[in-house]
Each structure stands twice: as structure tokens, then as C-alpha cells.
Design an enzyme around this catalytic site. Structure first.
Site, short mmCIF file in Angstrom:
data_model
loop_
_atom_site.label_atom_id
_atom_site.label_comp_id
_atom_site.label_asym_id
_atom_site.label_seq_id
_atom_site.Cartn_x
_atom_site.Cartn_y
_atom_site.Cartn_z
CD GLU A 176 -3.14 -0.88 2.14
OE1 GLU A 176 -2.90 -0.25 3.18
OE2 GLU A 176 -4.24 -1.39 1.91
CD GLU A 208 -4.22 -5.68 2.59
OE1 GLU A 208 -4.95 -5.01 3.35
OE2 GLU A 208 -3.00 -5.51 2.50
C1 GLA Z 1 -4.22 -2.41 4.94
C2 GLA Z 1 -2.86 -3.04 5.08
C3 GLA Z 1 -2.87 -4.29 5.91
C4 GLA Z 1 -3.77 -4.12 7.10
C5 GLA Z 1 -5.15 -3.74 6.63
C6 GLA Z 1 -6.14 -3.63 7.76
O1 GLA Z 1 -4.92 -2.89 3.87
O2 GLA Z 1 -2.26 -3.31 3.85
O3 GLA Z 1 -1.54 -4.55 6.32
O4 GLA Z 1 -3.26 -3.10 7.91
O5 GLA Z 1 -5.07 -2.50 6.00
O6 GLA Z 1 -7.41 -3.25 7.30
#
Ligand code: GLA
Ligand code: GLA
Length: 657
Positions: free
Chosen positions: A159, A316
């Protein structure tokens, strides 16, 4: 390279399937747990996991110490279980020994304060020291695992920009100046672009330029815009540096990173990032509220179009509650599968969660996972296992492209950035919300739309909606006019076409860049105070904004006028006919209900009709991939699909076409 050309993450030649899995953080658990993880993953139908995202401290415990034995074991176990690895480069969060030895890699905030370690991703995107250490780690990993049979893809960082997008350090200042020199060539050009004669800001030496640190009054908006562009670029440069190492050492393994196409995240221009990844990957978390489902669909739709209509990877989402909203609601029965399948409907060929096993310790221990604290005897794990079976059964969907819609909604990160800057007619304007409202209204009418980046090939759509397309350089104005000239139908809204790429206002009356195309002229904006609304004579209600619209072209008709407010009796919504095309303007915020009233009058001349029977419109979302139609229940009630059966609440029907 798109995923269609490089489907190596699927790895099993000839066997199309939808991938299923999660972030897997085995370092948080004793080794005895790992074989059990793999067993339970198999039970759940997991096919791929992202490993090592936050493992730097374990992989390199000291400057000259490396420990890969544990990761060797994890990857071997996964491979033994037939599970692929989306292997992280592990650079998302540097270890304490590194930040202690080199505090100069730490982020600096707008006030000049150091952002200390203790959380994650506290590194400067432009730090040469960080870059050197990160690339060394990437080299070690790529060299060691180049031939590992579980390796399916590389997951660079994590991210990008989630926590470290804006850095105001000296490293940032130096690189920002280089970037500006490259962009403008000379200070004369920069001074003109930034309008530095305003407030005595004229630069006579590049060294005088600093990032937009905390200042006494409003900061130069063109500087803010360029700093935003630069910050996005700086992170992309880091990504590219890691990718270059990977491409050299493992040329056959595709490289990606996870985007965050979500309403609250506007810092990264994912249209630019999409060209840098071998396949598009996105993270999405539901924003609670009345448009929660629609926003999920909007995000998936835009992600699918960032991927050029080709399949993409949902890296995710959550099985149930997150832990970072003020109140974190568990998902209701059926929502886990519905959310996942909505992403699939919009082109996702992989459905993954954060994370596999819910943490016992750390900041995310109350964030849901595939395997919750309660263990396998739980509703969440049963829902996870059921979804694994459903995805396996849907294998024929894998690899199929999105079927384009007749309607496009243009999405432009630069307009998002600039339209929401300070010192504007109102600070209440919300770019993403306006775009989402149009999308919701189309869903309410049962009309499919593609949410597409403004730089993409949107001319093939019949009706193009450009909400708050604020930044309109010459070439974009020309492109929009050519589209309409060729018979296309364009709709745009308040505060569109106002500035050029340097945030300089187009003169002669608003919306300068689109004035002639729309056949209107506006001398003054009429933003509305909180709580104030205006009635239109088509019985809709406007909020947020109005304009003093003057119709300047006889071919411009008034579709609706203001009945109340300062603009009463004047045009609110106009449309100029241009040959068989048209250009319409909506001068207020109508919200989904008002837009659903207006839209049929815009869709009809464009020849766009709903693809759903009347009784399903609004109650069901239709998304189409080659070979399959997806019908998604938008209500809390079962919906009778007629010959296609009964769609339960939160249900998704996948029907061959
Ligand atoms: C982001 C991060 C993960 C985790 C999620 C929690 O997507 O990439 O590591 O912290 O949020 O929602
Ligand atoms: C003050 C300042 C001006 C200008 C106006 C704007 O009066 O002296 O330079 O900024 O505010 O309202």
C-alpha cells in the site's frame, strides 16, 4: 504488460481458476502452528497467500545478519500444500536497527517534526539510504527464491503511500527541486506556472524552493499540486527501483503492488500506477453507510478499468470487522461472499483478505481474518470455507474480461486533488462523493456504467459523465469537444472545466475550458451554505452549489431551472445539441435520488437503456464478464429473478450468458 499477457501468477498452465487467500504472517506464530495453517488453508480452499509483507526485521536481524531459514520452511510448507506465494519484498516497514543506525531515513512531517518508528511505513520515499538498504533486501530475496516453486508473484512494499506519502524532509526538498527542474526546465517557466508574482513568491534560485511545509497563510496552490504530483511520483520511483531488481533476477515472475482504490485515499494517481504493474492489485475496505455496497462496486469497477478491462487481483478486503473505524461493525451473514463476488463481477480473478490468521498481539488483533480468534469452529471460518467452494466452482469465470458498458464515468485524480484544495468557493465539495452519486443513480436505474480514468480510451462509450472535471488542460478540452462532435454525449457538473494543468483559471467566464462546448457562461459561482437547498422545477433538490448560468448558444436547451434560491428562474441543467451529440451541464449537487430523476433524460438521447427488466431495476446490480452475468442483490430482501430463481438477501447469482 497486463495480466492477460502475463498470467504467471496463475502458475498452473491450462488450469483456469479464481485464486483465493490472504496475507499470511507466520512470523507472528510459533512454527508448530505453520503446518496447521497449511492444513486449514487447504480446508478453506486457499490457493495463494501473500507472505513476508512485514518481515524485514526477521529476515535481516542486523546489518550483516540474514535469516531465511524460517521463510524457506514456510514456502516449502505452502508448496507442499499446493499453495502459491505472492512473495513480498518485505520493505514496507524497516527494522528498528536500521532506523536507529540511520535516523535520516525517517519521514519528516509538515511542521519539521520527525515521524518516529513505532508504527509502520515511516520511511522517506526519497531517502538514498533507505533505498540502498531496501534494494539490498530485495536482491537477497530475489536471489534466494528465484527458483522456488511456490513463487507466483512479487508484492512490492505494501500500500504505497498509506502512511508516508507526504514527506517534507531535506531529502524530499532536494528531489522535489530535481523533479521541478525536469518538469519546467527554467525558473522563468516555473515562476509562470506557479503564478509566483502573487504574494511575492518569485524564485531566483532553485535552492529557494521548499516542499509546502507549515506556513503562515494559504500555500501557493500550484506548488501544492506539484508537490502532490511529486509525492506520488517519488513513491512510484521507489516501486520502480525495487521492480528493476526483481525484473533482472526473476524476469518471469510478475511484479505488482496493492492499490487502495477507496474514497478516503486520494494521494496516489492509480491511473499512473496501473502502467507500472504486471497485474493490477487492489485493497478495499467497506465504508459503512447508505452507499456502502455501491461504493464497493464503484471501487471494483474503477479497479477493473484501471486494469484495462482485464482481470485483476483483490489483494485485501475483510472477512468481517476492521479495527480502524470509530465503530467496527461485523459483517452480516452473506456479506462476506457478496462483497467478494462483487469484486469478481467487476473482473477480480483473485479474492484475498487481510489476513489469514487473526493476530493475538499487535495493533490489528481485533481486525477480522479468515481464521478468527474463535478458531475453525466459527461462523466466519464456515463462511470462508463456503466461499472457497463457490470460487472453485466458478473457475470458468477466470481469465474473462469485463464487458464494457455504454456509459462511462470519468475519474481524474488531479481533479480530485485540485477541486478539494483550500481557498475555494466552498470547502464542502467532495469529488469522490459526486462521482459515486452518479454511479449510485445509474445502479438505481439498472444501467451499467464503467468508471474509467480520464486518460483512458472513453470515446467508445455513448454517454460520458464527467463529474467535477475541474482540471481541463487544452488537450482534454479538445478531446471532449471532438467526442461530442463525433456524436458522443457528454454530461459534466459544477466546478468542471475551471482550471488548466497549472491550476490557472480559464478566463472569459466559467467554465472556461468547456464554455463553448456547453453553450453557457457563468460569471459567479453560487455555493450554498450548510443546510440550505434549492428546488428545481423538475421537482429535484440541489445542495452544495449553484451557478448563475447564462445560456449563450441557441442550440442549448434548459432541461431544468431553479425554482427557489438566488438563481430562481434561471437555468440549472442545460444541454447543447451538437449534430447527433450533446453536451449537458448540471450546476448543482443532486445526490443519487435527483440524478436518478434526471438521468433518463440524458440516457435516452444517447440511446442507452437498462439491461434489466423493470422489476429488477434498482434492486439488483448487473455486472457482465465475457460468458457470465452477475446479478447482485442491492436490497436487504430476497429478490425474485424469475427464470433465474430467487436471489437471497446479500445473494449473488452468476449466470452463464
Ligand atoms: C491495509 C494493510 C494491511 C492491514 C489492513 C487492515 O490494507 O495493507 O496490512 O493493515 O489495512 O485493514
Ligand atoms: C486581507 C489581505 C489581502 C487579501 C484579503 C482577502 O485583507 O490584506 O491581501 O488577502 O485579505 O480577503
Amino acid at each position: 504488460m497486463g495480466i492477460a499477457e502475463n498470467r504467471r501468477w496463475l502458475r498452473r498452465a491450462g488450469e483456469a481458476r479464481l485464486e483465493y487467500g490472504a496475507d499470511y504472517n507466520p512470523e507472528q506464530w510459533p512454527r508448530e502452528v505453520w503446518p496447521d495453517d497449511v492444513r486449514a488453508m487447504r480446508a478453506a480452499g486457499v490457493t495463494i497467500v501473500s507472505v513476508g509483507i512485514f518481515s524485514w526485521a526477521r529476515l535481516q536481524p542486523g546489518p550483516e545478519q540474514w535469516d531465511f531459514a524460517w521463510l524457506d520452511e514456510v514456502l516449502d510448507l505452502l508448496h507442499g500444500g499446493g499453495i502459491l506465494a505472492d512473495l513480498a519484498t518485505a520493505t514496507a516497514s524497516p527494522p528498528p536497527w536500521l532506523t536507529t543506525a540511520y535516523p535520516e531515513i525517517l519521514l519528516v512531517d509538515q511542521h519539521g517534526n520527525t515521524v518516529w518508528p513505532g508504527g509502520r511505513q515511516y520511511w522517506r520515499p526519497t531517502s538514498p539510504v533507505f533505498r540502498e538498504h531496501a534494494l539490498r533486501l530485495v536482491r537477497e530475496l530475489a536471489t534466494r527464491y528465484a527458483g522456488h516453486p511456490a513463487l507466483a508473484a512479487w508484492h512490492v512494499g505494501n500500500e504505497f503511500g498509506a502512511h508516508n506519502c507526504h514527506d517534507y524532509s531535506e531529502d524530499a526538498a532536494t528531489t522535489f527541486r530535481h523533479w521541478l527542474r525536469h518538469r519546467y526546465g527554467t525558473l522563468t517557466v516555473l515562476n509562470r506556472a506557479w503564478g509566483t508574482d502573487f504574494w511575492s513568491q518569485r524564485y531566483t534560485d532553485w535552492g529557494q524552493i521548499i516542499p509546502p511545509r507549515q506556513a503562515a497563510a494559504q500555500i501557493n496552490p500550484a506548488c501544492l499540486l506539484d508537490f502532490q504530483r511529486f509525492s506520488d511520483y517519488a513513491l512510484r520511483e521507489h516501486y520502480r527501483a525495487e521492480r528493476a531488481v526483481l525484473r533482472k533476477l526473476t524476469p518471469a515472475i510478475p511484479v505488482t503492488t496493492n492499490f487502495m482504490v477507496m474514497p478516503g485515499v486520494k494521494r496516489m494517481d492509480y491511473a499512473a500506477w496501473a502502467g507500472e504493474v504486471d497485474f493490477v492489485a487492489n485493497d478495499h475496505y467497506v465504508t459503512p453507510g447508505p452507499q456502502a455496497r455501491d461504493e464497493l462496486s464503484f471501487s471494483a469497477n474503477l479497479t477493473g478499468n484501471l486494469a484495462g478491462g482485464q482481470p485483476w487481483f483483490l489483494m485485501e478486503h475483510s472477512t468481517s470487522a476492521v479495527n480502524w473505524q470509530p465503530v467496527n461493525l461485523a459483517k452480516q451473514p452473506g456479506e462476506l461472499a457478496r462483497d467478494s463476488l462483487t469484486h469478481v463481477a467487476h473482473g477480480a480473478d483473485a479474492v484475498c483478505f487481510f489476513q489469514w490468521r487473526q493476530s493475538r498481539a499487535g495493533a490489528e488483533k481485533y481486525h477480522s481474518a479468515m481464521l478468527p480468534h474463535a478458531g475453525e469452529q466459527s461462523a466466519v471460518f464456515r463462511a470462508v470455507t463456503d466461499l472457497g467452494k463457490r470460487l472453485a466452482a466458478l473457475h470458468e469465470v477466470a481469465g474473462t474480461a469485463r464487458v464494457p458498458a455504454d456509459v462511462a464515468i470519468l475519474f481524474d485524480w488531479e481533479s480530485w486533488w485540485v477541486a478539494e484544495q483550500d481557498s475555494h468557493p466552498t470547502d464542502r465539495l467532495r469529488y469522490h462523493q459526486e462521482a459515486l452519486d452518479w454511479y449510485s443513480a445509474l445502479l438505481d436505474l439498472g444501467v451499467r456504467a464503467d468508471v474509467v480514468p480520464v486518460g483512458s480510451n472513453w470515446e467508445r462509450h455513448r454517454l460520458v459523465i464527467a463529474p467535477i472535471l475541474h482540471v481541463v488542460p487544452d488537450y482534454l478540452a479538445d478531446r471532449l469537444a471532438a467526442f461530442v462532435d463525433a456524436g458522443g454525449h457528454l454530461v459534466t457538473t459544477y466546478f468542471s472545466g475551471i482550471v488548466d494543468q497549472n491550476d490557472h483559471v480559464w478566463l472569459g467566464g466559467y467554465p472556461g475550458a468547456l464554455r463553448e462546448l456547453l453553450g453557457i457562461r457563468i460569471e459567479e459561482f453560487g455555493p450554498l451554505p450548510d443546510g440550505v437547498s434549492v428546488a428545481l422545477d423538475d421537482d429535484t433538490t440541489g445542495t452544495l452549489w449553484t451557478d448563475h448560468v447564462e445560456v449563450t448558444d441557441p442550440a442549448t436547451e434548459i432541461l431544468a431551472g431553479y425554482r427557489t434560491g438566488d438563481q430562481a428562474g434561471r437555468a440549472a441543467i442545460t444541454r447543447r445539441a451538437v449534430g447527433s451529440g450533446s453536451a449537458a451541464y448540471v450546476s448543482t449537487r443532486l445526490a443519487p435520488a435527483g440524478l436518478a430523476t434526471l438521468l433518463p433524460r440524458l440516457l435516452e438521447p444517447a440511446g442507452v437503456a437498462s439491461e434489466l427488466p423493470p422489476e429488477l431495476r434498482g434492486r439488483v446490480e448487473l455486472a457482465v464478464r465475457d460468458g457470465h452475468r452477475f446479478l447482485i442483490n442491492r436490497t436487504g430482501e430476497p429478490v425474485d429473478l424469475g427464470v433465474d430463481g430467487l436471489l437471497p438477501a446479500n445473494g449473488v447469482a452468476v449466470i452463464p450468458r
